[in-house]
Design an enzyme around this catalytic site. Structure first.
Site, PDB file in Angstrom:
ATOM      1  N   ASP A   8      -2.966  12.964 -20.854  1.00  0.00           N
ATOM      2  CA  ASP A   8      -2.687  14.287 -21.415  1.00  0.00           C
ATOM      3  C   ASP A   8      -3.381  15.280 -20.499  1.00  0.00           C
ATOM      4  OD1 ASP A   8      -2.671  16.666 -22.796  1.00  0.00           O
ATOM      5  OD2 ASP A   8      -3.755  15.931 -24.548  1.00  0.00           O
ATOM      6  N   LYS A  71      -3.519  24.944 -15.667  1.00  0.00           N
ATOM      7  CA  LYS A  71      -2.182  24.514 -16.114  1.00  0.00           C
ATOM      8  C   LYS A  71      -1.232  25.706 -16.259  1.00  0.00           C
ATOM      9  CE  LYS A  71      -0.148  21.677 -19.804  1.00  0.00           C
ATOM     10  NZ  LYS A  71      -0.516  20.808 -20.935  1.00  0.00           N
ATOM     11  N   GLU A 170       4.930  16.609 -24.814  1.00  0.00           N
ATOM     12  CA  GLU A 170       3.756  16.424 -25.667  1.00  0.00           C
ATOM     13  C   GLU A 170       4.114  16.119 -27.134  1.00  0.00           C
ATOM     14  OE1 GLU A 170       1.615  19.967 -24.578  1.00  0.00           O
ATOM     15  OE2 GLU A 170       1.172  19.178 -22.594  1.00  0.00           O
ATOM     16  N   ASP A 192       1.433  22.054 -32.688  1.00  0.00           N
ATOM     17  CA  ASP A 192       0.388  21.786 -31.686  1.00  0.00           C
ATOM     18  C   ASP A 192      -0.299  23.088 -31.288  1.00  0.00           C
ATOM     19  OD1 ASP A 192      -1.107  21.296 -29.416  1.00  0.00           O
ATOM     20  OD2 ASP A 192       0.440  20.151 -28.378  1.00  0.00           O
TER      21      ASP A 192
END
Ligand code: AMP
Length: 608
Positions: A8, A71, A170, A192
């Site tokens: 992850d 990211k 994800e 999430d």
């Protein structure tokens, strides 16, 4: 022996997991015992880098040397990265090649290179924990990462010496971790809320088969926003209570850290004491913060996530009453208010029996086990995150594959010419949701030439888009009258070219403490992979021009080379390259001669 892991690669934290005992298990750093690796990198004056916990610890003191949330910059252009960097402690440099750079120590690195440092840390952690070399990984990406962002992730993996077995969304990973594939037939919402991003996905599961029905989210919404708002409140209160201080970067960062710690503590307690102590800025303040206060600050963030959840549901054509499960992912879902609001919104208590920080990595490890054959019975379908189409008259986009289509998929559409006697059409492939071509991302352009002359509107040109399970697009354009066709694989690019990645791989090895053997291995692998790619490309151009014998010989040497590249033996890789060269060069040479000859005699690939 090698092992495939699940990773992850998060905005705030990254984790690595393996499949063990029938489930995904996150690996701890053998040195520190910690399971989360903060996605933070710091450059040192001696050209080395510090990654993870140690970089996070001194984040305030070394704010200017510390790179977090990289990211967000993956696959972005310089201008996009510059627009996104606001609020972060680093700057984006433009070196003129279209790829943003960030200073790490005395070097300027691209986002994939910085992510590679995090991946390398996880790879080394897993190799040390398992006692075997880790070479392959399933890496998770947000469901709405576009082609460039996905490709940037692949580039990062390559730079870290990892082969990407699959990029996995994800939310799909989270469903796998929760074992939701066991629901015989149902609908699931995955909510999430992490540090930097919010994702909501609506999935359908049937007979162990997942399909993502809709996704929504915001790449700039998460716990960090709550921290920033709490930090602003703390500084405001300190000022009001008479503290005299300068609002330096250092003060801001210290306030943020205090805010995050207080927020986390308030998920368990109802009141905490907060101290801000930065002597050189003249700041010393102590006060209390209550859960109620933090909840009132967090509420707008949470309400926005619910609004986006409503949109995803609408896109999926479902009502909350159609849902069978809601799964929570991301550290911020530990906030009691998040759980309450999610439960009230979806009308059912969310699944939260797993550590919300670990579910995605656990799911990635399960996907890895499906690929290696360690576990069976799970098939995964992914979804196209953005619409794909072509430009038509007037710069308008004709969507061919709408967003949220299940992969793999193939869709054809017919077009025609708009000028009498038109002999060629330009196929401009686009990705995005906007109506006008100029507002979408251009993926490729090519021409279909040699259309039989006819009045405007008569020729029928069929354009077929095929998206494979990995999201790689092939576009075929065909004149239906003559059968004349042209097709291209639209290889996503992150902005980094193959050559740039190769140079980075080699340059990267000259930095830090890498020894000569390691460098020779990287060089051999890079060159070996290049040889594989080029040989396969040349031979694929016209497979009919080689005999079956030659084909199987070529195939055998290339396969042998591929296997050797996966080992740690650079000498063996060089030997395999020589063998491959001996077989493939004469064949490739002949194919090239033939191509030149057919060109000279007036024949061309169209065959007309
Ligand atoms: P992730 O991106 O999933 O690693 O989530 C990190 C975010 O979760 C950060 O914003 C953390 O502050 C937040 N977080 C972690 N633990 C808690 C907690 N117990 N309560 C509230 N937020 C938390």
């Amino acid at each position: 022996m090698t092992r495939m892991v699940g990773i992850d690669l998060g905005t705030t934290n990254s984790l690595v997991a393996i499949f063990r005992g029938g489930r995904g298990e996150v690996l701890a750093d053998p040195a520190t015992g910690s399971r989360m690796c903060p996605s933070i990198v710091r450059g040192e004056t001696d050209s080395t880098v510090t990654v993870g916990e140690a970089a996070k610890r001194d984040r305030v003191a070394r704010a200017r040397d510390t790179v977090a949330s990289i990211k967000r910059m993956m696959g972005k252009s310089v201008a996009e990265a510059q627009a996104l960097v606001e609020g972060l402690s680093y700057a984006i440099s433009d070196v003129g090649d279209g790829v943003p750079r960030v200073r790490v120590g005395d070097r300027l690195l691209s986002p994939p290179e910085i992510s590679a440092l995090i991946l390398k840390e996880l790879k080394d952690r897993a190799s040390a924990a398992l006692g075997v070399s880790v070479e392959r990984a399933v890496i998770t990406v947000p469901a709405y990462f576009d082609d460039r962002e996905r490709q940037a992730t692949r580039d990062a993996a390559r730079l870290a010496g990892l082969k990407v077995a699959r990029l996995l969304s994800e939310p799909t990973a989270a469903c796998l971790a929760y074992g939701l594939e066991k629901i015989p037939s149902g609908k699931i919402a995955v909510y999430d809320l992490g540090g930097g991003t919010f994702d909501v996905s609506i999935l359908k599961v049937k007979d162990g088969l997942f399909e993502v029905l809709a996704i929504n989210g915001d790449t700039r919404l998460g716990g960090d926003d709550i921290d920033a708002a709490i930090a602003a409140r703390l500084l405001e209160r300190a000022k009001l209570e008479g503290a005299q201080f300068d609002r330096t970067l250092r003060v801001e960062e210290a306030a943020r850290t205090a805010a995050e710690n207080a927020k986390i503590a308030l998920s368990a307690d109802v009141e905490v004491s907060v101290t801000l102590d930065i002597p050189e800025a003249g700041l010393r303040w102590t006060g209390t913060l209550t859960r109620d206060e933090v909840e009132s600050i967090a509420r707008p963030v949470i309400e926005r996530t619910l609004k986006l959840s409503g949109r995803a549901l609408r896109d999926s054509g479902l009502a909350t009453s159609d849902l069978d499960a809601v799964a929570l992912v991301g550290g911020s879902t530990r906030m009691p208010l998040v759980r309450q609001r999610v439960e009230a919104f979806f009308g059912m208590p969310p699944r939260s029996d797993l550590d919300p920080d670990e579910v995605v990595a656990m799911g990635a490890a399960i996907q890895a086990s499906v690929i290696t054959g360690e576990s069976r019975g799970i098939t995964l379908l992914d979804v196209s995150p953005l619409s794909l189409g072509i430009e038509t008259m007037g710069g308008v986009v004709a969507k061919i594959i709408p967003r949220n289509s299940t992969l793999p998929t193939a869709v054809g559409m017919e077009f025609t010419t708009h000028v009498d006697g038109q002999r060629a059409v330009l196929v401009h492939v686009l990705q995005g949701e906007r109506e006008l071509a100029k507002d979408n991302r251009s993926l490729a352009r090519f021409e279909l030439r040699g259309i039989a002359p006819a009045p405007a509107g008569i020729p029928r040109v069929e354009v077929i888009f095929t998206l494979d399970a990995n999201g790689i697009l092939n576009v075929l354009a065909r004149d239906k009258k003559t059968g004349l066709a042209h097709d291209v694989d639209v290889r996503p690019t992150s902005g980094l070219t193959d050559e740039m990645v190769e140079r980075m791989l080699i340059e990267g090895m000259t930095l830090g403490a890498a020894d000569l053997e390691a460098r020779l291995l990287v060089e051999a692998r890079v060159e070996g992979e290049k040889l594989l790619r080029q040989s396969r490309k040349v031979i694929a151009q016209d497979p009919t021009l080689i005999t079956p014998d030659e084909a199987s010989q070529v195939d055998a040497v290339l396969r042998a080379l591929e296997v050797t590249i996966g080992t740690d033996d650079h000498r063996a890789i060089r030997r395999a390259m020589e063998t491959a060269d001996a077989v493939t060069v004469p064949v490739a040479q002949r194919l090239m001669d033939r191509n030149i000859a057919s060109f000279l005699t007036g024949k061309n690939v169209d065959g007309d």
